[in-house]
Design a protein around this motif. Structure first.
Motif, short mmCIF file in Angstrom:
data_model
loop_
_atom_site.label_atom_id
_atom_site.label_comp_id
_atom_site.label_asym_id
_atom_site.label_seq_id
_atom_site.Cartn_x
_atom_site.Cartn_y
_atom_site.Cartn_z
N ASP A 131 12.65 -5.64 -25.18
CA ASP A 131 12.36 -5.31 -26.57
C ASP A 131 13.36 -6.00 -27.50
O ASP A 131 12.98 -6.60 -28.52
CB ASP A 131 12.40 -3.79 -26.76
CG ASP A 131 11.77 -3.34 -28.06
OD1 ASP A 131 11.05 -4.15 -28.68
OD2 ASP A 131 11.98 -2.18 -28.45
N VAL A 132 14.64 -5.94 -27.14
CA VAL A 132 15.68 -6.56 -27.97
C VAL A 132 15.49 -8.07 -28.05
O VAL A 132 15.65 -8.68 -29.12
CB VAL A 132 17.08 -6.23 -27.42
CG1 VAL A 132 18.15 -7.09 -28.07
CG2 VAL A 132 17.39 -4.75 -27.65
N SER A 199 14.96 1.30 -38.54
CA SER A 199 16.02 1.20 -37.53
C SER A 199 15.49 1.05 -36.12
O SER A 199 16.23 1.25 -35.16
CB SER A 199 16.93 2.44 -37.62
OG SER A 199 16.19 3.63 -37.43
N ARG A 200 14.22 0.68 -35.97
CA ARG A 200 13.65 0.59 -34.63
C ARG A 200 14.43 -0.35 -33.72
O ARG A 200 14.79 0.00 -32.60
CB ARG A 200 12.18 0.14 -34.70
CG ARG A 200 11.52 0.21 -33.34
CD ARG A 200 10.07 -0.18 -33.36
NE ARG A 200 9.75 -1.45 -32.77
CZ ARG A 200 10.02 -1.79 -31.52
NH1 ARG A 200 10.68 -0.97 -30.73
NH2 ARG A 200 9.67 -2.97 -31.05
N TYR A 201 14.72 -1.55 -34.20
CA TYR A 201 15.42 -2.50 -33.35
C TYR A 201 16.89 -2.17 -33.21
O TYR A 201 17.52 -2.54 -32.22
CB TYR A 201 15.21 -3.93 -33.87
CG TYR A 201 13.81 -4.43 -33.59
CD1 TYR A 201 13.40 -4.68 -32.28
CD2 TYR A 201 12.89 -4.60 -34.61
CE1 TYR A 201 12.10 -5.11 -32.00
CE2 TYR A 201 11.59 -5.03 -34.33
CZ TYR A 201 11.21 -5.28 -33.03
OH TYR A 201 9.93 -5.69 -32.75
N ARG A 205 18.65 -2.01 -29.63
CA ARG A 205 19.91 -2.72 -29.34
C ARG A 205 20.97 -1.77 -28.83
O ARG A 205 21.73 -2.10 -27.90
CB ARG A 205 20.39 -3.45 -30.60
CG ARG A 205 19.63 -4.72 -30.92
CD ARG A 205 20.36 -5.55 -31.96
NE ARG A 205 20.47 -4.84 -33.23
CZ ARG A 205 19.55 -4.88 -34.18
NH1 ARG A 205 18.46 -5.61 -34.01
NH2 ARG A 205 19.72 -4.22 -35.31
N TYR A 206 21.05 -0.59 -29.42
CA TYR A 206 22.05 0.38 -28.96
C TYR A 206 21.77 0.79 -27.52
O TYR A 206 22.70 0.87 -26.70
CB TYR A 206 22.03 1.61 -29.88
CG TYR A 206 23.01 2.68 -29.46
CD1 TYR A 206 24.38 2.52 -29.64
CD2 TYR A 206 22.56 3.86 -28.86
CE1 TYR A 206 25.28 3.49 -29.24
CE2 TYR A 206 23.45 4.84 -28.46
CZ TYR A 206 24.81 4.65 -28.66
OH TYR A 206 25.69 5.61 -28.25
N LEU A 207 20.51 1.02 -27.20
CA LEU A 207 20.15 1.38 -25.83
C LEU A 207 20.49 0.24 -24.87
O LEU A 207 21.03 0.47 -23.78
CB LEU A 207 18.66 1.70 -25.74
CG LEU A 207 18.22 3.05 -26.31
CD1 LEU A 207 16.70 3.10 -26.49
CD2 LEU A 207 18.68 4.20 -25.42
N HIS A 208 20.20 -0.98 -25.26
CA HIS A 208 20.44 -2.13 -24.39
C HIS A 208 21.93 -2.46 -24.25
O HIS A 208 22.42 -2.66 -23.13
CB HIS A 208 19.69 -3.34 -24.94
CG HIS A 208 20.02 -4.64 -24.26
ND1 HIS A 208 19.92 -4.82 -22.89
CD2 HIS A 208 20.47 -5.83 -24.77
CE1 HIS A 208 20.28 -6.06 -22.59
NE2 HIS A 208 20.63 -6.68 -23.70
N GLY A 240 10.38 5.32 -28.92
CA GLY A 240 8.93 5.29 -28.78
C GLY A 240 8.24 5.77 -30.05
O GLY A 240 7.24 5.20 -30.49
N TRP A 241 8.78 6.83 -30.64
CA TRP A 241 8.20 7.38 -31.87
C TRP A 241 8.28 6.36 -33.00
O TRP A 241 7.34 6.21 -33.78
CB TRP A 241 8.93 8.66 -32.24
CG TRP A 241 8.25 9.43 -33.32
CD1 TRP A 241 8.58 9.46 -34.64
CD2 TRP A 241 7.09 10.26 -33.19
NE1 TRP A 241 7.70 10.26 -35.33
CE2 TRP A 241 6.79 10.76 -34.46
CE3 TRP A 241 6.29 10.61 -32.11
CZ2 TRP A 241 5.71 11.61 -34.69
CZ3 TRP A 241 5.22 11.47 -32.33
CH2 TRP A 241 4.94 11.96 -33.61
N GLN A 242 9.40 5.64 -33.08
CA GLN A 242 9.55 4.62 -34.12
C GLN A 242 8.55 3.48 -33.92
O GLN A 242 7.97 2.99 -34.88
CB GLN A 242 10.98 4.08 -34.11
CG GLN A 242 12.02 5.10 -34.58
CD GLN A 242 13.43 4.55 -34.49
OE1 GLN A 242 13.80 3.91 -33.50
NE2 GLN A 242 14.23 4.78 -35.51
N ALA A 243 8.38 3.05 -32.66
CA ALA A 243 7.42 1.99 -32.38
C ALA A 243 6.00 2.45 -32.73
O ALA A 243 5.21 1.68 -33.29
CB ALA A 243 7.51 1.58 -30.91
#
Length: 472
Positions: A131-132, A199-201, A205-208, A240-243
Motif C-alpha cells: 500500500d505504501v 491521513s489514509r497513507y 506508512r506508520y504501520l509499515h 480499512g475504514w479509511q480506504a
C-alpha cells in the motif's frame, strides 16, 4: 450484471493450464481459461477480484508474484487442490466442483486454511508495504463479496493460538503498545473530522515503517504479544475504514481481512465483532445485502460472546440496514426494534474507545438510512432530524446526516428546505476527503433534479457542481 465465471473441472487437467500453473505464469493461465470458456477479461477480473485493466496487463505478460493475489486467483477460479499445489499454494482440502461459481456464504465444504499467527503478521506486513509503495497489485484489487466468506468462516472455526511469543532483538513493552493505541486514537479523530483521505497513507506508512519492525523483530511473551496484536488489529481496521471512505474498496477489504486475522490471533472477540460489523457496513453500501446480513449476524454472535452489549446493538442495526437494502421491511423493522432495546440496556462504562461513536444519534442515523432504503421518506426524516443531536467532533458524520435529512425532504417534495439543509451538508463535505460524503450529496442532487427549473434548486445544483466538479 455479469454471469459468474464457471470453469469446468476438466480445465485443470488441460495441458496448457497445467504448464501455466507449473511456471506460475498467470497471464498464460488467464489466456488459456479465456480460450476454453470464452470468458472476457472483465469476467475473469470479477471472479478473482482484480480490475479489468490489471488483468489485461497480466495477460500481456506482467508477472504476478504476490501470494495474496495468487490466493485470490486460486479462490476465484475455484482451483482443485492439485492445481493449487502446482501453483505453489496450500491445499483447501476440497474436491473440485463442476460448478465453479463463487461460493455462497453458507457453504460448509470449504474449511479455512490453517495459518499461524506469524503468517498472519507476514500477510499484514506485505499489505502495508504494498500500500505504501502504491503497488498496482494492491491498488488494482476489486471488492468481492465472496472474498469475505473464508475470513468469516476462519474467524469461527480456527482456534486462537495458545502462545503468541517471540524471541527478537528488541524488547516490546506496554509503552510500545500504548503508543500504537494513542496513534490509533489520533488518526481516528482525524478521520472523523476530515475524512479518510486526509491521513489514509499516513496510517499505512506508520504501520509499515514503525509497527511492522516491532511485530517481526520484537521480543515479547504471550500476554504482551496478544495485547500488541490487538493494538495493531485496531489500527489496521481503521486503515480499512479509511480506504472504504475514499472508495478504495478492494484495498479496504484486504485491510479488514488482515484486521480480523490479527484480532483472532490476539483473542480479541470485541475487536473481531467490530471488524465484522465494518465488513457488513461495506458490503451493504456496495449493494451486497445478503453478504451484509451474514456478516452482521456473525458480528452480533461475536459481540454476544465478548459480552459487549453496545457492540451487539451496533451489529443488530447493521443487520437491519442490510435487510432494508434488500427491501425486507419485516426483517428490518424487527432488527431495528431489537437494536433499540439492546442499546437501552447497555452499560457504557466498559465500552472500548474505538466504539465511542456508537450512541443514540448514530442509531437514529441508521434508522433514517433504513427507512429511506425502504422508501419511507417521512419516517426517515424524523430519525435523520434526531441524528443531528450529535457530538460536533464527528464532522463527517454530521455531513452524512445533513445530506440524509435533505434527501428525505426532497423525496417529499420539499425542495426549498432540502436546498437549505443540503447547503450545510455541502459546506461540510467541501472540507472533507470522503467519497461517501460526496456520494450522499450527489444522491441529494439526483433527487432535486426534477425540480431544477426552480430558481433556488437550480442555484444549489450549480453550487454542488462548482464545489464537487461537474457531474458526468
Amino acid at each position: 450484471m455479469l454471469d459468474p465465471l464457471r470453469i469446468p473441472a476438466a480445465t485443470w487437467s488441460d495441458p496448457g493450464v497445467r504448464d501455466a500453473l507449473s511456471r506460475r505464469d498467470v497471464g498464460a493461465l488467464f489466456r488459456r481459461i479465456s480460450q476454453l470458456t470464452g470468458a472476457s477479461q472483465t469476467r475473469i477480473g470479477g471472479a478473482v477480484g482484480l480490475e479489468q485493466g490489471y488483468v489485461s496487463r497480466v495477460m500481456a505478460g506482467r508477472k504476478v508474484t504476490s501470494i495474496e493475489v495468487l490466493e485470490r486467483i486460486a479462490d476465484g477460479c475455484r482451483m482443485s487442490d492439485e492445481a493449487r499445489a502446482a501453483l505453489g499454494l496450500a491445499p483447501r482440502n476440497r474436491p473440485c466442483q463442476d460448478d465453479m461459481a463463487l461460493p455462497p456464504p453458507q457453504r460448509q465444504s470449504d474449511p479455512p486454511v490453517g495459518r499461524s499467527w506469524r503468517e498472519d503478521i507476514r500477510a499484514a506486513a506485505q499489505l502495508w508495504e504494498g500500500d505504501v509503495k502504491r503497488r498496482d497489485v494492491i491498488r488494482q484489487m476489486a471488492f468481492s463479496s465472496a472474498g469475505y466468506t473464508l475470513p468469516a468462516l476462519r474467524w469461527f472455526t480456527a482456534p486462537a493460538p495458545r502462545n503468541v511469543e517471540q524471541t527478537g532483538l528488541h524488547t516490546v513493552g506496554q509503552p510500545d503498545i500504548e503508543t500504537i493505541r494513542e496513534m490509533s486514537a489520533t488518526y481516528r479523530r482525524l478521520d472523523n473530522q476530515y475524512g479518510g483521505g486526509h491521513s489514509r497513507y499516513a496510517v499505512a506508512r506508520y504501520l509499515h515503517q514503525e509497527v511492522a519492525p516491532i511485530l517481526k523483530d520484537g521480543h515479547y511473551e504471550t500476554s504482551t504479544g496478544r495485547n500488541l496484536l490487538s493494538a495493531v488489529a485496531e489500527l489496521t481496521q481503521l486503515a480499512g475504514w479509511q480506504a472504504y471512505d475514499v472508495a478504495d474498496h478492494g484495498v479496504a477489504q484486504l485491510y479488514f481481512t488482515r484486521a480480523l486475522e490479527l484480532a483472532q490471533a490476539a483473542g480479541d472477540a470485541g475487536l473481531g465483532a467490530e471488524t465484522l460489523a465494518a465488513m457488513s457496513h461495506q458490503a451493504t453500501y456496495l449493494g451486497h445485502g445478503v453478504t451484509g446480513v451474514d456478516l452482521a449476524r456473525a458480528a452480533k454472535q461475536t459481540a454476544n460472546r465478548a459480552g459487549l452489549t453496545v457492540l451487539t446493538a451496533e451489529a443488530t442495526v447493521m443487520e437491519a440496514h442490510a435487510h432494508a437494502s434488500l427491501r425486507d421491511e419485516r426483517a428490518c423493522t424487527a432488527a431495528l426494534h431489537q437494536a433499540e432495546i439492546t442499546l437501552d440496556r447497555a452499560d457504557r462504562s466498559s465500552t472500548p474507545q474505538w466504539l465511542g461513536y456508537f450512541n443514540e444519534a448514530y442509531l437514529s442515523a441508521k434508522f433514517g438510512h433504513c427507512f429511506r432504503a425502504l422508501g419511507k421518506p417521512a419516517q426517515a426524516e424524523r430519525f435523520a432530524a434526531r441524528s443531528l443531536r450529535m457530538d460536533e467532533q464527528y464532522v463527517r458524520g454530521k455531513a452524512f446526516n445533513l445530506a440524509l435529512l435533505a434527501t428525505t425532504q426532497a423525496q417529499q417534495g420539499e425542495a426549498e428546505r432540502a436546498c437549505a439543509i443540503g447547503a450545510e451538508a455541502l459546506t461540510l463535505t467541501a472540507r472533507l476527503r470522503s467519497a461517501r460524503a460526496i456520494r450522499y450529496v450527489r444522491e441529494l442532487q439526483t433527487e432535486l433534479t426534477p425540480c431544477r427549473q426552480r430558481g433556488s434548486v437550480q442555484q444549489f445544483i450549480r453550487r454542488i457542481d462548482a464545489v464537487l466538479g461537474t457531474r458526468r
